[in-house]
Design an enzyme around this catalytic site. Structure first.
Site, PDB file in Angstrom:
ATOM      1  N   SER A   1       3.675  -2.057 -12.149  1.00 15.24           N
ATOM      2  CA  SER A   1       2.468  -1.799 -12.942  1.00 15.24           C
ATOM      3  C   SER A   1       1.679  -3.071 -13.246  1.00 15.24           C
ATOM      4  O   SER A   1       1.136  -3.234 -14.343  1.00 15.24           O
ATOM      5  CB  SER A   1       2.822  -1.061 -14.240  1.00 15.24           C
ATOM      6  OG  SER A   1       3.379   0.210 -13.965  1.00 15.24           O
TER       7      SER A   1
ATOM      8  N   HIS B   1      12.952  -2.206  -1.014  1.00 12.95           N
ATOM      9  CA  HIS B   1      12.176  -1.705  -2.144  1.00 12.95           C
ATOM     10  C   HIS B   1      12.948  -0.569  -2.809  1.00 12.95           C
ATOM     11  O   HIS B   1      13.666   0.185  -2.148  1.00 12.95           O
ATOM     12  CB  HIS B   1      10.808  -1.215  -1.663  1.00 12.95           C
ATOM     13  CG  HIS B   1       9.850  -0.923  -2.760  1.00 12.95           C
ATOM     14  ND1 HIS B   1       9.895   0.251  -3.485  1.00 12.95           N
ATOM     15  CD2 HIS B   1       8.816  -1.644  -3.273  1.00 12.95           C
ATOM     16  CE1 HIS B   1       8.922   0.237  -4.397  1.00 12.95           C
ATOM     17  NE2 HIS B   1       8.266  -0.900  -4.286  1.00 12.95           N
TER      18      HIS B   1
ATOM     19  N   GLY C   1       4.730   2.058 -11.062  1.00 13.91           N
ATOM     20  CA  GLY C   1       3.800   3.170 -11.044  1.00 13.91           C
ATOM     21  C   GLY C   1       3.748   3.980 -12.324  1.00 13.91           C
ATOM     22  O   GLY C   1       3.100   5.030 -12.368  1.00 13.91           O
TER      23      GLY C   1
ATOM     24  N   TRP D   1       0.807  -1.217   0.000  1.00 17.45           N
ATOM     25  CA  TRP D   1       0.000   0.000   0.000  1.00 17.45           C
ATOM     26  C   TRP D   1       0.844   1.272   0.000  1.00 17.45           C
ATOM     27  O   TRP D   1       0.314   2.358  -0.198  1.00 17.45           O
ATOM     28  CB  TRP D   1      -0.929  -0.007   1.228  1.00 17.45           C
ATOM     29  CG  TRP D   1      -2.127  -0.889   1.076  1.00 17.45           C
ATOM     30  CD1 TRP D   1      -2.301  -1.904   0.173  1.00 17.45           C
ATOM     31  CD2 TRP D   1      -3.327  -0.833   1.846  1.00 17.45           C
ATOM     32  NE1 TRP D   1      -3.528  -2.493   0.332  1.00 17.45           N
ATOM     33  CE2 TRP D   1      -4.191  -1.854   1.369  1.00 17.45           C
ATOM     34  CE3 TRP D   1      -3.769  -0.045   2.902  1.00 17.45           C
ATOM     35  CZ2 TRP D   1      -5.461  -2.080   1.895  1.00 17.45           C
ATOM     36  CZ3 TRP D   1      -5.025  -0.282   3.444  1.00 17.45           C
ATOM     37  CH2 TRP D   1      -5.867  -1.275   2.945  1.00 17.45           C
ATOM     38  N   LYS D   2       2.136   1.132   0.258  1.00 18.25           N
ATOM     39  CA  LYS D   2       3.037   2.281   0.311  1.00 18.25           C
ATOM     40  C   LYS D   2       2.482   3.313   1.310  1.00 18.25           C
ATOM     41  O   LYS D   2       1.897   2.934   2.320  1.00 18.25           O
ATOM     42  CB  LYS D   2       3.266   2.851  -1.077  1.00 18.25           C
ATOM     43  CG  LYS D   2       3.767   1.785  -2.066  1.00 18.25           C
ATOM     44  CD  LYS D   2       4.200   2.350  -3.378  1.00 18.25           C
ATOM     45  CE  LYS D   2       4.697   1.233  -4.290  1.00 18.25           C
ATOM     46  NZ  LYS D   2       5.229   1.766  -5.569  1.00 18.25           N
TER      47      LYS D   2
ATOM     48  N   GLY E   1       1.451  -2.642  -6.339  1.00 21.68           N
ATOM     49  CA  GLY E   1       1.351  -1.366  -5.656  1.00 21.68           C
ATOM     50  C   GLY E   1      -0.068  -0.846  -5.628  1.00 21.68           C
ATOM     51  O   GLY E   1      -0.932  -1.357  -4.926  1.00 21.68           O
ATOM     52  N   GLY E   2      -0.338   0.175  -6.442  1.00 15.76           N
ATOM     53  CA  GLY E   2      -1.627   0.861  -6.401  1.00 15.76           C
ATOM     54  C   GLY E   2      -2.833  -0.029  -6.575  1.00 15.76           C
ATOM     55  O   GLY E   2      -3.888   0.223  -5.982  1.00 15.76           O
TER      56      GLY E   2
END
Length: 248
Positions: free
Chosen positions: A208, A93, A169, A10-11, A229-230
């Site tokens: 991505s 990371h 990203g 989730w960063k 990620g996102g």
């Protein structure tokens, strides 16, 4: 065979309200057999692990300090992560390497600290766009593998995540051939160094990853899962990735 793992990072995103996504994710992936991991901000680890108790989804940290305790303001030890309910921690990371100047030696020390407290280390490697364009991707990733992974690594205590920095990203994804080249080389080098343990370590691809490209990526040789990620922030985006991995 290496375990299949879908890991969500989730960063620096997510407040308590974001935990409302969890029941939908649990329901959507209820019949899957692959391992699933979510790594929220440190502020949510305790609450997320409590919310996911009794489910198949594990909780992890996004970073840790190598020291057991001490005068390290703002840092989190592996025992603290464990105490909050984490069973994994992401190490090295590219955003930590770039934004905080972490070296391979720093990452190796953190991995050993993770193991000491029973956490599985998700050790990240990957080249920058300049390194890729210079034809140095294999040598850069090989060097990071050699120096970031301590000698005590096993298939049970370590997962390796390849994340080309230029694809994180950005919406850009390496070609299938580029992913195969790196993942096959990583597998060969891990097998040569660690024997059967290296052969059994899970290798994740990150950069991505989305529902639309997940199936293609999971069809690649020596890709055992993804570090997402996102797309891991919402159940509607992450669940299809998990299901694609389970079907691969």
């Amino acid at each position: 065979m290496p375990k299949k793992l879908a890991a969500g990072n989730w960063k620096m995103n997510g407040l308590a309200a974001q935990l409302a996504e969890l029941p939908a994710l649990v329901d959507a992936i209820a019949d899957t057999s692959c391992d699933v991991l979510l790594c929220p901000p440190a502020t949510l680890i305790d609450r997320m692990s409590s919310a996911l108790a009794g489910t198949s989804i594990a909780t992890g940290g996004q970073d840790c300090h190598a020291a057991a305790s001490g005068a390290h303001t703002g840092d989190t030890s592996t025992s603290m992560l464990k105490d909050a309910g984490a069973s994994y921690v992401i190490i090295g990371h590219s955003e930590r390497r770039t934004d905080h100047g972490e070296t391979d030696a720093d990452i190796a020390a953190k991995a050993e600290a993770a193991w000491a407290n029973g956490l599985i280390a998700v050790i990240c490697v990957g080249e920058t766009e300049a390194e890729r364009d210079a034809g140095d991707a294999i040598s850069v990733v090989s060097g990071q593998l050699a120096a970031s992974i301590p000698d005590g690594a096993t298939a049970a205590n370590s997962v390796i995540a390849y994340e080309p920095v230029w694809a994180i990203g950005t919406g850009r994804v390496p070609t299938t051939e580029q992913i195969i080249e790196i993942h096959d080389d990583m597998r060969a080098k891990l097998g040569a160094r660690f024997g059967d343990e290296g052969t059994e370590m899970s290798l994740l691809y990150g950069g991505s990853v989305k529902a639309g490209n997940a199936a293609e990526i999971f069809g690649v040789t020596n890709v055992n899962g993804a570090l997402v990620g996102g797309a891991s922030l919402k159940a509607a985006d992450f669940a299809p990735i998990v299901l694609a991995l389970d079907a691969s």
